[in-house]
Design a protein around this motif. Structure first.
Motif, PDB file in Angstrom:
ATOM      1  N   LEU A 191      -1.263 -66.670  16.559  1.00  7.21           N
ATOM      2  CA  LEU A 191       0.090 -66.424  16.494  1.00  7.21           C
ATOM      3  C   LEU A 191       0.699 -65.570  15.392  1.00  7.21           C
ATOM      4  O   LEU A 191       1.607 -65.079  15.460  1.00  7.21           O
ATOM      5  N   TYR A 192      -0.118 -65.428  14.263  1.00  9.71           N
ATOM      6  CA  TYR A 192       0.165 -64.619  13.278  1.00  9.71           C
ATOM      7  C   TYR A 192      -1.076 -64.416  12.400  1.00  9.71           C
ATOM      8  O   TYR A 192      -1.932 -65.379  12.163  1.00  9.71           O
ATOM      9  N   PHE A 193      -1.044 -63.394  11.734  1.00 11.14           N
ATOM     10  CA  PHE A 193      -2.134 -63.050  10.252  1.00 11.14           C
ATOM     11  C   PHE A 193      -1.031 -62.617   9.287  1.00 11.14           C
ATOM     12  O   PHE A 193      -0.334 -62.389   9.202  1.00 11.14           O
ATOM     13  N   SER A 194      -1.809 -63.153   8.026  1.00  9.54           N
ATOM     14  CA  SER A 194      -1.069 -63.103   6.797  1.00  9.54           C
ATOM     15  C   SER A 194      -2.174 -63.343   5.612  1.00  9.54           C
ATOM     16  O   SER A 194      -3.168 -63.952   5.745  1.00  9.54           O
ATOM     17  N   ARG A 195      -1.735 -62.611   4.364  1.00  5.67           N
ATOM     18  CA  ARG A 195      -2.484 -62.741   3.204  1.00  5.67           C
ATOM     19  C   ARG A 195      -2.117 -63.996   2.664  1.00  5.67           C
ATOM     20  O   ARG A 195      -2.693 -64.317   1.569  1.00  5.67           O
ATOM     21  N   SER A 196      -1.022 -64.572   3.058  1.00  2.00           N
ATOM     22  CA  SER A 196      -0.660 -65.793   2.396  1.00  2.00           C
ATOM     23  C   SER A 196      -1.274 -67.033   3.081  1.00  2.00           C
ATOM     24  O   SER A 196      -1.799 -66.918   3.858  1.00  2.00           O
ATOM     25  N   PRO A 197      -1.412 -68.169   2.240  1.00  2.68           N
ATOM     26  CA  PRO A 197      -2.210 -69.318   3.124  1.00  2.68           C
ATOM     27  C   PRO A 197      -1.321 -69.977   3.908  1.00  2.68           C
ATOM     28  O   PRO A 197      -0.309 -70.613   3.926  1.00  2.68           O
ATOM     29  N   ILE A 198      -1.659 -69.672   5.370  1.00  3.52           N
ATOM     30  CA  ILE A 198      -0.886 -70.234   6.519  1.00  3.52           C
ATOM     31  C   ILE A 198      -1.560 -71.109   7.171  1.00  3.52           C
ATOM     32  O   ILE A 198      -2.949 -70.694   7.447  1.00  3.52           O
ATOM     33  N   PRO A 199      -1.374 -71.971   7.906  1.00  4.01           N
ATOM     34  CA  PRO A 199       0.023 -72.629   7.750  1.00  4.01           C
ATOM     35  C   PRO A 199       0.128 -73.574   6.588  1.00  4.01           C
ATOM     36  O   PRO A 199      -0.719 -73.852   5.906  1.00  4.01           O
ATOM     37  N   PHE A 200       1.351 -73.526   6.024  1.00  4.93           N
ATOM     38  CA  PHE A 200       1.885 -74.105   4.755  1.00  4.93           C
ATOM     39  C   PHE A 200       1.546 -75.644   4.852  1.00  4.93           C
ATOM     40  O   PHE A 200       1.963 -76.403   5.885  1.00  4.93           O
ATOM     41  N   PRO A 201       0.791 -76.223   4.104  1.00  5.62           N
ATOM     42  CA  PRO A 201       0.368 -77.583   4.164  1.00  5.62           C
ATOM     43  C   PRO A 201       1.365 -78.632   3.418  1.00  5.62           C
ATOM     44  O   PRO A 201       1.194 -79.275   2.419  1.00  5.62           O
ATOM     45  N   ARG A 202       2.535 -78.597   4.127  1.00  4.68           N
ATOM     46  CA  ARG A 202       3.661 -79.545   3.844  1.00  4.68           C
ATOM     47  C   ARG A 202       3.308 -81.063   3.724  1.00  4.68           C
ATOM     48  O   ARG A 202       3.690 -81.651   2.713  1.00  4.68           O
ATOM     49  N   GLU A 203       2.541 -81.653   4.717  1.00  3.80           N
ATOM     50  CA  GLU A 203       1.743 -82.705   4.879  1.00  3.80           C
ATOM     51  C   GLU A 203       0.300 -82.736   4.847  1.00  3.80           C
ATOM     52  O   GLU A 203      -0.218 -82.233   5.684  1.00  3.80           O
ATOM     53  N   GLY A 204      -0.213 -82.874   3.647  1.00  4.68           N
ATOM     54  CA  GLY A 204      -1.934 -82.593   3.311  1.00  4.68           C
ATOM     55  C   GLY A 204      -2.376 -83.186   4.508  1.00  4.68           C
ATOM     56  O   GLY A 204      -3.455 -82.629   5.020  1.00  4.68           O
ATOM     57  N   ASP A 205      -2.321 -84.469   4.987  1.00  7.23           N
ATOM     58  CA  ASP A 205      -3.099 -85.075   5.785  1.00  7.23           C
ATOM     59  C   ASP A 205      -2.905 -84.577   7.424  1.00  7.23           C
ATOM     60  O   ASP A 205      -3.609 -84.854   8.124  1.00  7.23           O
ATOM     61  N   GLN A 206      -2.062 -83.774   7.579  1.00  2.25           N
ATOM     62  CA  GLN A 206      -1.790 -83.199   8.751  1.00  2.25           C
ATOM     63  C   GLN A 206      -2.119 -81.705   9.041  1.00  2.25           C
ATOM     64  O   GLN A 206      -1.754 -81.143  10.123  1.00  2.25           O
ATOM     65  N   HIS A 207      -2.905 -81.319   7.975  1.00  6.92           N
ATOM     66  CA  HIS A 207      -3.214 -79.991   8.007  1.00  6.92           C
ATOM     67  C   HIS A 207      -4.519 -79.588   8.864  1.00  6.92           C
ATOM     68  O   HIS A 207      -5.340 -80.198   8.657  1.00  6.92           O
ATOM     69  N   PRO A 208      -4.327 -78.492   9.577  1.00  7.21           N
ATOM     70  CA  PRO A 208      -5.393 -78.294  10.719  1.00  7.21           C
ATOM     71  C   PRO A 208      -6.597 -77.562   9.870  1.00  7.21           C
ATOM     72  O   PRO A 208      -7.666 -77.202  10.605  1.00  7.21           O
ATOM     73  N   GLY A 209      -6.549 -76.912   8.794  1.00  8.17           N
ATOM     74  CA  GLY A 209      -7.292 -76.429   8.155  1.00  8.17           C
ATOM     75  C   GLY A 209      -7.045 -74.833   7.976  1.00  8.17           C
ATOM     76  O   GLY A 209      -6.426 -74.353   9.151  1.00  8.17           O
ATOM     77  N   PHE A 210      -7.695 -74.009   6.978  1.00  8.67           N
ATOM     78  CA  PHE A 210      -7.285 -72.564   7.006  1.00  8.67           C
ATOM     79  C   PHE A 210      -8.476 -71.928   7.900  1.00  8.67           C
ATOM     80  O   PHE A 210      -9.710 -72.374   7.696  1.00  8.67           O
ATOM     81  N   LYS A 211      -8.320 -70.768   8.376  1.00 11.22           N
ATOM     82  CA  LYS A 211      -8.844 -69.913   9.290  1.00 11.22           C
ATOM     83  C   LYS A 211      -8.918 -68.434   8.742  1.00 11.22           C
ATOM     84  O   LYS A 211      -7.932 -67.915   8.654  1.00 11.22           O
ATOM     85  N   LYS A 212     -10.037 -68.333   8.518  1.00 15.73           N
ATOM     86  CA  LYS A 212     -10.275 -66.569   7.824  1.00 15.73           C
ATOM     87  C   LYS A 212     -10.424 -65.662   8.935  1.00 15.73           C
ATOM     88  O   LYS A 212     -11.451 -65.995   9.939  1.00 15.73           O
ATOM     89  N   HIS A 213      -9.782 -64.520   9.118  1.00 12.11           N
ATOM     90  CA  HIS A 213      -9.913 -63.568   9.989  1.00 12.11           C
ATOM     91  C   HIS A 213     -10.998 -62.669   9.685  1.00 12.11           C
ATOM     92  O   HIS A 213     -11.158 -62.295   8.515  1.00 12.11           O
ATOM     93  N   VAL A 214     -12.061 -62.562  10.745  1.00 13.70           N
ATOM     94  CA  VAL A 214     -13.082 -61.435  10.278  1.00 13.70           C
ATOM     95  C   VAL A 214     -12.892 -60.280  11.210  1.00 13.70           C
ATOM     96  O   VAL A 214     -12.394 -60.306  12.286  1.00 13.70           O
ATOM     97  N   GLY A 215     -12.902 -59.105  10.513  1.00 15.81           N
ATOM     98  CA  GLY A 215     -12.082 -57.935  10.878  1.00 15.81           C
ATOM     99  C   GLY A 215     -12.997 -57.109  11.898  1.00 15.81           C
ATOM    100  O   GLY A 215     -13.593 -55.949  11.752  1.00 15.81           O
ATOM    101  N   VAL A 216     -13.650 -57.888  12.902  1.00 18.28           N
ATOM    102  CA  VAL A 216     -14.155 -57.151  13.851  1.00 18.28           C
ATOM    103  C   VAL A 216     -13.257 -57.251  15.161  1.00 18.28           C
ATOM    104  O   VAL A 216     -12.753 -58.352  15.544  1.00 18.28           O
ATOM    105  N   TYR A 217     -12.877 -56.165  16.017  1.00 20.12           N
ATOM    106  CA  TYR A 217     -11.977 -56.086  17.010  1.00 20.12           C
ATOM    107  C   TYR A 217     -12.686 -55.465  18.413  1.00 20.12           C
ATOM    108  O   TYR A 217     -13.504 -54.662  18.289  1.00 20.12           O
ATOM    109  N   ALA A 218     -12.273 -55.812  19.356  1.00 22.56           N
ATOM    110  CA  ALA A 218     -12.543 -55.364  20.690  1.00 22.56           C
ATOM    111  C   ALA A 218     -11.374 -55.171  21.430  1.00 22.56           C
ATOM    112  O   ALA A 218     -10.231 -56.115  21.463  1.00 22.56           O
ATOM    113  N   TYR A 219     -10.947 -53.989  22.125  1.00 21.00           N
ATOM    114  CA  TYR A 219      -9.965 -53.497  22.460  1.00 21.00           C
ATOM    115  C   TYR A 219     -10.236 -53.247  23.990  1.00 21.00           C
ATOM    116  O   TYR A 219     -11.217 -52.401  24.341  1.00 21.00           O
TER     117      TYR A 219
END
Length: 428
Positions: free
Chosen positions: A155-183
């Motif tokens: 949905l989106y890539f960002s240098r900011s911590p996304i998604p914003f954890p407004r409700e801590g117990d509802q957060h799905p966890g952060f995912k780091k993008h690994v810079g390998v691409y297939a086109y």
């Protein structure tokens, strides 16, 4: 599943690197780094072609020496994807996978998973990788985060911590993008004609050009990956991992001989108060003051740099016995260089700490730079490191302690005997 599709693995390898020149040729256990990546790529079952794309004959010669395939490309490409577009004109394939030439620890099975994901589902335009990370790592703007939809598309890539954890117990966890691409080939053909988007320019992330143009990017989950090589310290860490030896990193702060600190938003919380006479009042943190004095007593100079000038500020600096300072500064780059000259140190021996855009020239002037915890994300992304404490809340002391620890002098702040050895000049 399209089993007849031709898959090409392309390894971009540039000689020019501001932090580690000649990086692809760096020696790792008797082999250039690019050879490690090439040999890992050859172990990807779905890949029919492996090629290094470089703009430098030294790298090309090294690749030919170990029997690898190489393509010479223009030195003027702004991104790895642009370089891949040029390679497409010389290497025929249906799917192009872009590996990074500075990832000698890349796992062939991860790349194979990416290739299989593209082969299995022809509707996927672009594929990439990700893995879960802890909250602390997600705060680092140099770590790119990704959020996914239910189908696994980004949905989106960002240098900011996304998604914003407004409700801590509802957060799905952060995912780091690994810079390998297939086109797919048709997407690369389109990419060359896509304009840079505002999002891409804001975040400095080329994949946002594709998302802005409506191109889907499917992300496949892998286990946490090994470190890449961006700096000499990273190179030593990877070398130790390959040798199976423990790695004890040497902090870059070990070379620091001068700390330059901003005032508003760093030594203070950024609040500016005026009394009835119009005198400017500021709230300083006593632990910052003691940290600055401990540095001075241990032979590491401290300089105070401010765009403002006031009797209050001058009184605080005088109380701490800080002899290096510059007040009412308009050009922080020039002021930092002047302070370095006065202290007799080089930029590589200097670290600065700031909190806002006005401090970015100071970041550029100094070899190392740190942003306070409450600095904006667009300032943090230009800093060498990010502190855990906010401005006016002990951030300068946090950095001072780190500098002293890097110099092997942590006893001056964590033991009575050590503190007693320097306490004659201590002040808060």
């Amino acid at each position: 599943m399209s089993s007849n599709s031709h898959v090409a693995l392309v390894i971009p390898a540039r000689y020019g690197s501001s932090r580690l020149p000649g990086k692809p040729l760096a020696d790792l256990l008797g082999k250039p780094m690019v050879q490690w990546v090439y040999e890992k790529a050859q172990r990807v079952p779905s890949a029919q072609t492996v090629v290094v794309a470089t703009d430098d004959e030294r790298i090309a010669d090294a690749v030919r020496a170990f029997g690898g395939n190489v393509v010479i490309t223009s030195p003027n490409h702004p991104s790895g994807t642009d370089r891949l577009v040029e390679v497409m004109g010389q290497v025929e394939a249906d799917i192009y996978i872009n590996l990074q030439g500075d990832e000698p620890l890349i796992r062939p099975e991860d790349v194979e998973q990416l290739a299989q994901g593209m082969l299995f589902d022809p509707s996927v335009d672009v594929g990439t990788l990700y893995h879960a990370i802890e909250d602390e790592e997600a705060q680092n703007p140099n770590v790119v985060k990704v959020v996914l939809g239910q189908a696994g598309n980004a949905l989106y890539f960002s240098r900011s911590p996304i998604p914003f954890p407004r409700e801590g117990d509802q957060h799905p966890g952060f995912k780091k993008h690994v810079g390998v691409y297939a086109y797919r080939k048709r997407i690369l053909e389109q990419y060359a004609h896509l304009p840079a988007s505002a999002l891409e320019q804001t975040e400095q992330l080329e994949q946002l050009r594709l998302l802005s143009a409506g191109v889907s990017i499917r992300a496949f989950q892998v286990e946490p990956t090994g470190p890449g090589v961006d700096t000499p310290a990273c190179l030593e860490k990877v070398r130790a991992i390959l040798e199976g030896k423990p790695y004890a990193p040497i902090s870059p702060l070990a070379n620091v001989k001068l700390l330059i600190t901003d005032v508003d938003g760093v030594l203070t919380d950024g609040g500016i108060y005026y009394d009835a006479t119009g005198e400017c009042l500021k709230r300083f943190h006593v632990r910052d003051g003691l940290g600055m004095r401990l540095l001075e007593e241990c032979g590491i100079r401290v300089a105070v740099l401010s765009g403002r000038d006031s009797a209050t500020l001058r009184k605080r600096v005088a109380d701490l016995g800080i002899g290096l300072h510059a007040f009412g500064v308009k050009d922080k780059y020039a002021a930092c260089r002047a302070l370095m000259k006065e202290a007799g140190v080089t930029p590589e021996q200097t670290v600065c700490i700031g909190d806002d855009s006005i401090d970015l020239p100071a970041f550029a002037a100094c070899g190392l730079s740190y942003a306070v915890a409450d600095a904006p994300s667009y300032v943090k992304q230009h800093a060498t490191g990010i502190l855990s404490l906010a401005g006016g809340q002990g951030a300068v002391r946090e950095l001072a302690d780190a500098i002293l620890s890097a110099h092997g002098m942590e006893d001056v702040f964590n033991s009575a005997k050590g503190f007693h050895s320097v306490s004659g000049g201590a002040a808060q």
